[in-house]
Scaffold this motif. Sequence first.
Motif, mmCIF file in Angstrom:
data_model
loop_
_atom_site.group_PDB
_atom_site.id
_atom_site.type_symbol
_atom_site.label_atom_id
_atom_site.label_comp_id
_atom_site.label_asym_id
_atom_site.label_seq_id
_atom_site.Cartn_x
_atom_site.Cartn_y
_atom_site.Cartn_z
ATOM 1 N N LEU A 199 0.867 -1.169 0.000
ATOM 2 C CA LEU A 199 0.000 0.000 0.000
ATOM 3 C C LEU A 199 0.905 1.221 0.000
ATOM 4 O O LEU A 199 1.511 1.566 1.022
ATOM 5 N N ASP A 200 1.039 1.856 -1.154
ATOM 6 C CA ASP A 200 1.941 2.998 -1.311
ATOM 7 C C ASP A 200 1.266 4.266 -0.798
ATOM 8 O O ASP A 200 0.045 4.330 -0.656
ATOM 9 N N GLY A 201 2.082 5.292 -0.546
ATOM 10 C CA GLY A 201 1.547 6.578 -0.118
ATOM 11 C C GLY A 201 1.968 7.716 -1.009
ATOM 12 O O GLY A 201 1.486 8.841 -0.853
ATOM 13 N N ASP A 202 2.886 7.463 -1.949
ATOM 14 C CA ASP A 202 3.324 8.505 -2.884
ATOM 15 C C ASP A 202 2.372 8.535 -4.061
ATOM 16 O O ASP A 202 2.367 7.636 -4.907
ATOM 17 N N ARG A 203 1.555 9.584 -4.120
ATOM 18 C CA ARG A 203 0.504 9.642 -5.136
ATOM 19 C C ARG A 203 0.989 10.207 -6.462
ATOM 20 O O ARG A 203 0.404 9.923 -7.503
ATOM 21 N N ASN A 204 2.010 11.049 -6.457
ATOM 22 C CA ASN A 204 2.422 11.715 -7.692
ATOM 23 C C ASN A 204 3.342 10.843 -8.547
ATOM 24 O O ASN A 204 3.205 10.790 -9.765
ATOM 25 N N ALA A 205 4.278 10.172 -7.916
ATOM 26 C CA ALA A 205 5.243 9.335 -8.639
ATOM 27 C C ALA A 205 5.819 8.327 -7.665
ATOM 28 O O ALA A 205 5.843 8.570 -6.449
ATOM 29 N N PRO A 206 6.287 7.186 -8.163
ATOM 30 C CA PRO A 206 6.897 6.201 -7.264
ATOM 31 C C PRO A 206 8.074 6.807 -6.506
ATOM 32 O O PRO A 206 8.953 7.435 -7.087
ATOM 33 N N GLY A 207 8.065 6.619 -5.183
ATOM 34 C CA GLY A 207 9.117 7.176 -4.347
ATOM 35 C C GLY A 207 10.077 6.120 -3.851
ATOM 36 O O GLY A 207 10.012 4.947 -4.233
ATOM 37 N N PRO A 208 10.998 6.508 -2.964
ATOM 38 C CA PRO A 208 12.026 5.578 -2.480
ATOM 39 C C PRO A 208 11.469 4.333 -1.800
ATOM 40 O O PRO A 208 12.062 3.261 -1.907
ATOM 41 N N ARG A 209 10.352 4.447 -1.107
ATOM 42 C CA ARG A 209 9.831 3.266 -0.396
ATOM 43 C C ARG A 209 9.298 2.235 -1.387
ATOM 44 O O ARG A 209 9.508 1.030 -1.216
ATOM 45 N N ARG A 210 8.616 2.688 -2.421
ATOM 46 C CA ARG A 210 8.148 1.722 -3.424
ATOM 47 C C ARG A 210 9.326 1.130 -4.181
ATOM 48 O O ARG A 210 9.363 -0.079 -4.440
ATOM 49 N N GLU A 211 10.293 1.966 -4.541
ATOM 50 C CA GLU A 211 11.452 1.466 -5.275
ATOM 51 C C GLU A 211 12.206 0.412 -4.447
ATOM 52 O O GLU A 211 12.640 -0.621 -4.981
ATOM 53 N N ALA A 212 12.342 0.671 -3.145
ATOM 54 C CA ALA A 212 13.032 -0.291 -2.283
ATOM 55 C C ALA A 212 12.218 -1.576 -2.140
ATOM 56 O O ALA A 212 12.781 -2.681 -2.139
ATOM 57 N N PHE A 213 10.898 -1.441 -2.032
ATOM 58 C CA PHE A 213 10.030 -2.623 -1.947
ATOM 59 C C PHE A 213 10.177 -3.487 -3.196
ATOM 60 O O PHE A 213 10.385 -4.706 -3.112
ATOM 61 N N LEU A 214 10.093 -2.861 -4.364
ATOM 62 C CA LEU A 214 10.203 -3.617 -5.615
ATOM 63 C C LEU A 214 11.570 -4.279 -5.746
ATOM 64 O O LEU A 214 11.673 -5.424 -6.202
ATOM 65 N N ALA A 215 12.626 -3.572 -5.354
ATOM 66 C CA ALA A 215 13.975 -4.138 -5.451
ATOM 67 C C ALA A 215 14.098 -5.391 -4.586
ATOM 68 O O ALA A 215 14.690 -6.406 -5.019
ATOM 69 N N GLU A 216 13.525 -5.353 -3.384
ATOM 70 C CA GLU A 216 13.626 -6.517 -2.501
ATOM 71 C C GLU A 216 12.747 -7.667 -2.977
ATOM 72 O O GLU A 216 13.138 -8.830 -2.908
ATOM 73 N N ILE A 217 11.554 -7.356 -3.457
ATOM 74 C CA ILE A 217 10.671 -8.406 -3.975
ATOM 75 C C ILE A 217 11.345 -9.124 -5.150
ATOM 76 O O ILE A 217 11.327 -10.363 -5.251
ATOM 77 N N TRP A 228 -0.009 -5.584 -7.760
ATOM 78 C CA TRP A 228 0.384 -5.921 -6.394
ATOM 79 C C TRP A 228 0.584 -4.658 -5.545
ATOM 80 O O TRP A 228 0.890 -4.760 -4.354
ATOM 81 N N ILE A 229 0.449 -3.492 -6.156
ATOM 82 C CA ILE A 229 0.669 -2.224 -5.441
ATOM 83 C C ILE A 229 -0.549 -1.326 -5.641
ATOM 84 O O ILE A 229 -0.989 -1.103 -6.776
ATOM 85 N N VAL A 230 -1.087 -0.814 -4.549
ATOM 86 C CA VAL A 230 -2.201 0.133 -4.587
ATOM 87 C C VAL A 230 -1.764 1.403 -3.864
ATOM 88 O O VAL A 230 -1.153 1.333 -2.788
ATOM 89 N N VAL A 231 -2.059 2.553 -4.443
ATOM 90 C CA VAL A 231 -1.756 3.833 -3.798
ATOM 91 C C VAL A 231 -2.937 4.209 -2.909
ATOM 92 O O VAL A 231 -4.056 4.391 -3.391
#
Length: 346
Positions: A199-217, A228-231
């Motif tokens: 559950l992302d919180g960056d509404r305008n563009a993917p931020g560091p938390r989403r990028e880190a999540f995707l990298a680890e997945i 698999w990701i909802v804002v």
Amino acid sequence: MWADNQQREPRTEQPDGPRRRATINDVAQLAGVSRQTVSRAVNDKGEIDPATKERVLEAARLLDYRPSRFARGLVRKGAVTAGLVIPDLMNPFFPEVAAGVLEAAEQRGWQVVVWDSRTDDTREREALDVLSHQADAVVGYFKNDDDVLARHLGGVPLVLLERGPQQTRFAAVGIDAAAGLEQGIAHLVRQGHRRIGMLDGDRNAPGPRREAFLAEIRRHRLPVDDSWIVVSPEHSVAGGEAGMGQLLDARPEITAVFGFNDLIAIGAMRCARRRGLGVPDDLAVLGFDGLSLGELVEPALTTLHLDKRQLGRLAVEQVARLRAGEEPLSGSDAWVVPQLVLRAST
């Protein structure tokens, strides 16, 4: 005296609305003198011809020029005022960051002026327009890009919060989301989870938390795509509850979810219970930020705890370095690393 309609022309409108703050160079050019002469005139220091002084002060008045408090502080000792721009004082995360700024500033004998930007781009620019006249430096959260911020600073030093030093040309204090998510996703994988959503919180563009999540997945070779990701619609419990509903509709097979922050993660747990899912038996929930609220919910929230006061203290340290003419902190010294706190939700 010069006519106002002739002398206001140098103040030009900027593309995004508010006018650029006049600088000492603008005054010097309009008055036909050097920067040093402008400085002597506006600070009432040194020998200067009365007619020249009057011409400089008139140019400063017409341009609405006000010397930076920071620049004056380099010459005259006095109380330092720092401006602090916070996006949402109703979110319990940001008052803790503000507390760190206030504590560190108080230890140095500084004053702090707080501005709530309400996560609005226009209010961010308004904050800089006001604080650049009132403060010696500004610390805070900004969505506007560097070029826009620079146009509204008027030369006042700026320290950005939650931007990595490599993400901006200004001094900054960042959060090492990658180090945090490495711990968090590894824990979920050890628990046997292979279908993990976010559950992302960056509404305008993917931020560091989403990028880190995707990298680890991807590093763990788990399935992932946009579904698999909802804002979440907002950074709140209600926003997390709504976002979790969308995620379960799109991916009912998920067994774990990472929330952008603790409020969103707690909302995810509420949604899970409403749909008859047990936490953590049917759905494990991981938060980020480490709010004290996470200890009070049932089950208690596993989270990537962030030392929020340290974030504020480092920002004040950056200001102090800028005032002393030193290089700002960089590398690992300018990052706060989250730490995994295991509780009952995973």
